[in-house]
Design a protein around this motif. Structure first.
Motif, PDB file in Angstrom:
ATOM      1  N   SER A   1     -24.245 -23.508 -92.112  1.00 53.25           N
ATOM      2  CA  SER A   1     -25.449 -22.943 -91.492  1.00 53.25           C
ATOM      3  C   SER A   1     -25.120 -21.929 -90.403  1.00 53.25           C
ATOM      4  N   GLY A   2     -23.884 -21.949 -89.920  1.00 51.07           N
ATOM      5  CA  GLY A   2     -23.489 -21.044 -88.843  1.00 51.07           C
ATOM      6  C   GLY A   2     -23.978 -21.487 -87.477  1.00 51.07           C
ATOM      7  N   LYS A   3     -24.395 -22.744 -87.363  1.00 50.59           N
ATOM      8  CA  LYS A   3     -24.904 -23.272 -86.083  1.00 50.59           C
ATOM      9  C   LYS A   3     -23.933 -23.000 -84.943  1.00 50.59           C
ATOM     10  N   TRP A   4     -22.673 -23.176 -85.195  1.00 51.92           N
ATOM     11  CA  TRP A   4     -21.640 -23.019 -84.178  1.00 51.92           C
ATOM     12  C   TRP A   4     -21.585 -21.593 -83.613  1.00 51.92           C
ATOM     13  N   GLN A   5     -21.985 -20.593 -84.379  1.00 56.94           N
ATOM     14  CA  GLN A   5     -21.927 -19.202 -83.910  1.00 56.94           C
ATOM     15  C   GLN A   5     -22.904 -18.949 -82.763  1.00 56.94           C
ATOM     16  N   LYS A   6     -23.977 -19.717 -82.714  1.00 53.11           N
ATOM     17  CA  LYS A   6     -24.968 -19.553 -81.644  1.00 53.11           C
ATOM     18  C   LYS A   6     -24.392 -19.937 -80.277  1.00 53.11           C
ATOM     19  N   TYR A   7     -23.342 -20.745 -80.261  1.00 56.59           N
ATOM     20  CA  TYR A   7     -22.731 -21.165 -79.007  1.00 56.59           C
ATOM     21  C   TYR A   7     -22.080 -19.996 -78.270  1.00 56.59           C
ATOM     22  N   PHE A   8     -21.673 -18.949 -79.004  1.00 51.38           N
ATOM     23  CA  PHE A   8     -20.961 -17.844 -78.366  1.00 51.38           C
ATOM     24  C   PHE A   8     -21.837 -17.030 -77.418  1.00 51.38           C
ATOM     25  N   GLU A   9     -23.141 -17.243 -77.439  1.00 49.38           N
ATOM     26  CA  GLU A   9     -24.007 -16.613 -76.447  1.00 49.38           C
ATOM     27  C   GLU A   9     -23.750 -17.234 -75.070  1.00 49.38           C
ATOM     28  N   PHE A  10     -23.293 -18.497 -75.059  1.00 48.13           N
ATOM     29  CA  PHE A  10     -23.106 -19.247 -73.819  1.00 48.13           C
ATOM     30  C   PHE A  10     -21.668 -19.731 -73.626  1.00 48.13           C
ATOM     31  N   ALA A  11     -20.776 -19.472 -74.559  1.00 51.49           N
ATOM     32  CA  ALA A  11     -19.420 -20.017 -74.491  1.00 51.49           C
ATOM     33  C   ALA A  11     -18.390 -18.991 -74.952  1.00 51.49           C
ATOM     34  N   GLY A  12     -17.275 -18.960 -74.257  1.00 50.95           N
ATOM     35  CA  GLY A  12     -16.169 -18.109 -74.651  1.00 50.95           C
ATOM     36  C   GLY A  12     -15.220 -18.811 -75.597  1.00 50.95           C
ATOM     37  N   ALA A  13     -15.459 -20.102 -75.860  1.00 52.26           N
ATOM     38  CA  ALA A  13     -14.631 -20.886 -76.778  1.00 52.26           C
ATOM     39  C   ALA A  13     -15.486 -21.999 -77.376  1.00 52.26           C
ATOM     40  N   VAL A  14     -15.204 -22.302 -78.639  1.00 47.97           N
ATOM     41  CA  VAL A  14     -15.907 -23.380 -79.341  1.00 47.97           C
ATOM     42  C   VAL A  14     -14.874 -24.269 -80.013  1.00 47.97           C
ATOM     43  N   PHE A  15     -15.026 -25.578 -79.787  1.00 48.01           N
ATOM     44  CA  PHE A  15     -14.164 -26.578 -80.415  1.00 48.01           C
ATOM     45  C   PHE A  15     -15.006 -27.505 -81.283  1.00 48.01           C
ATOM     46  N   PHE A  16     -14.424 -27.958 -82.369  1.00 46.44           N
ATOM     47  CA  PHE A  16     -14.953 -29.094 -83.121  1.00 46.44           C
ATOM     48  C   PHE A  16     -14.060 -30.278 -82.753  1.00 46.44           C
ATOM     49  N   CYS A  17     -14.670 -31.427 -82.527  1.00 49.18           N
ATOM     50  CA  CYS A  17     -13.924 -32.646 -82.222  1.00 49.18           C
ATOM     51  C   CYS A  17     -14.276 -33.675 -83.289  1.00 49.18           C
ATOM     52  N   THR A  18     -13.264 -34.198 -83.960  1.00 50.45           N
ATOM     53  CA  THR A  18     -13.475 -35.166 -85.036  1.00 50.45           C
ATOM     54  C   THR A  18     -12.465 -36.298 -84.918  1.00 50.45           C
ATOM     55  N   PRO A  19     -12.749 -37.418 -85.562  1.00 53.70           N
ATOM     56  CA  PRO A  19     -11.701 -38.428 -85.678  1.00 53.70           C
ATOM     57  C   PRO A  19     -10.512 -37.822 -86.429  1.00 53.70           C
ATOM     58  N   LYS A  20      -9.338 -38.290 -86.124  1.00 56.97           N
ATOM     59  CA  LYS A  20      -8.102 -37.788 -86.723  1.00 56.97           C
ATOM     60  C   LYS A  20      -8.235 -37.695 -88.248  1.00 56.97           C
ATOM     61  N   GLY A  21      -7.925 -36.515 -88.771  1.00 55.48           N
ATOM     62  CA  GLY A  21      -7.852 -36.325 -90.210  1.00 55.48           C
ATOM     63  C   GLY A  21      -9.165 -36.056 -90.921  1.00 55.48           C
ATOM     64  N   LEU A  22     -10.293 -36.152 -90.221  1.00 51.77           N
ATOM     65  CA  LEU A  22     -11.575 -35.905 -90.886  1.00 51.77           C
ATOM     66  C   LEU A  22     -11.636 -34.493 -91.451  1.00 51.77           C
ATOM     67  N   VAL A  23     -11.207 -33.525 -90.645  1.00 52.41           N
ATOM     68  CA  VAL A  23     -11.084 -32.144 -91.116  1.00 52.41           C
ATOM     69  C   VAL A  23      -9.699 -31.642 -90.731  1.00 52.41           C
ATOM     70  N   GLN A  24      -9.275 -30.587 -91.401  1.00 53.41           N
ATOM     71  CA  GLN A  24      -7.963 -29.996 -91.161  1.00 53.41           C
ATOM     72  C   GLN A  24      -8.128 -28.636 -90.488  1.00 53.41           C
ATOM     73  N   LYS A  25      -7.029 -28.089 -89.971  1.00 53.48           N
ATOM     74  CA  LYS A  25      -7.062 -26.761 -89.353  1.00 53.48           C
ATOM     75  C   LYS A  25      -7.711 -25.741 -90.278  1.00 53.48           C
ATOM     76  N   SER A  26      -7.365 -25.812 -91.547  1.00 52.32           N
ATOM     77  CA  SER A  26      -7.852 -24.820 -92.520  1.00 52.32           C
ATOM     78  C   SER A  26      -9.367 -24.913 -92.737  1.00 52.32           C
ATOM     79  N   ASP A  27      -9.988 -26.031 -92.358  1.00 56.04           N
ATOM     80  CA  ASP A  27     -11.440 -26.198 -92.508  1.00 56.04           C
ATOM     81  C   ASP A  27     -12.220 -25.553 -91.363  1.00 56.04           C
ATOM     82  N   ILE A  28     -11.538 -25.276 -90.266  1.00 54.00           N
ATOM     83  CA  ILE A  28     -12.188 -24.800 -89.045  1.00 54.00           C
ATOM     84  C   ILE A  28     -12.483 -23.300 -89.153  1.00 54.00           C
ATOM     85  N   PRO A  29     -13.704 -22.894 -88.796  1.00 54.66           N
ATOM     86  CA  PRO A  29     -14.037 -21.462 -88.839  1.00 54.66           C
ATOM     87  C   PRO A  29     -13.108 -20.647 -87.933  1.00 54.66           C
ATOM     88  N   ASN A  30     -12.843 -19.406 -88.334  1.00 56.95           N
ATOM     89  CA  ASN A  30     -12.005 -18.520 -87.524  1.00 56.95           C
ATOM     90  C   ASN A  30     -12.557 -18.422 -86.112  1.00 56.95           C
TER      91      ASN A  30
END
Length: 180
Positions: free
Chosen positions: A72-101
């Motif tokens: 959905s691109g929800k995370w892109q809306k954070y850049f109006e208020f943030a210079g950095a965006v992190f996803f936090c998950t339990p270990k192994g739920l997602v991999q580096k390659s799954d994370i948006p650029n």
């Protein structure tokens, strides 16, 4: 792999982890502007006048929720208020390659209760709107007052329960032991 932690537990643990150094201000589940504006799970500002580095954190405990946000691109809306965006998950739920650029990834290790940055975000500069800064200040202070009040009330209730329990235990003692 067991990812049985609840979303709010992960959010609270991440916020506590980020507060631990005392080098940043941390808000949980704070809408950053008017209705419809982003509401990251955790939001931080470094305690620096020159480099506050506003950062948004999204906690995900299911792959379906993660994919929904990314698609959905929800995370892109954070850049109006943030210079950095992190996803936090339990270990192994997602991999580096799954994370948006441009986004970072933090894993939570349930067995040890620790966090590890797996991928750093691209750091950008952002100027926070004055309204957002005022909202963080006003709502943040209000939120800080509530836990202190709850803490005092909880401590008071615990002391009352303890007094009742000790009183009950003392009343059951034989008279010669109760006098000691």
């Amino acid at each position: 792999m067991d990812h049985s932690i609840k979303h709010d537990d992960l959010m609270n643990k991440l916020a506590a982890h980020l507060r631990a150094n005392g080098d940043r201000m941390v808000w949980e589940d704070m809408q950053l502007g008017p209705s419809g504006s982003p509401r990251p799970d955790v939001y931080t500002l470094m305690k620096s006048y020159m480099h506050p580095l506003p950062t948004a954190y999204e906690c995900k405990i299911s792959i379906a929720d993660f994919r929904s946000d990314v698609t959905s691109g929800k995370w892109q809306k954070y850049f109006e208020f943030a210079g950095a965006v992190f996803f936090c998950t339990p270990k192994g739920l997602v991999q580096k390659s799954d994370i948006p650029n441009g986004c970072g990834l933090i894993w939570f290790y349930p067995d040890s209760g620790t966090f590890k940055t797996i991928k750093g975000p691209t750091l950008g500069r952002v100027t926070l709107p004055q309204a957002a800064l005022l909202k963080l200040l006003i709502d943040g202070l209000k939120r800080l007052q509530v836990p202190e009040r709850r803490s005092w009330e909880q401590e008071h209730r615990m002391m009352q329960q303890l007094r009742r329990r000790i009183g009950d235990e003392v009343s059951r003692l034989p008279p010669e032991q109760a006098e000691r």
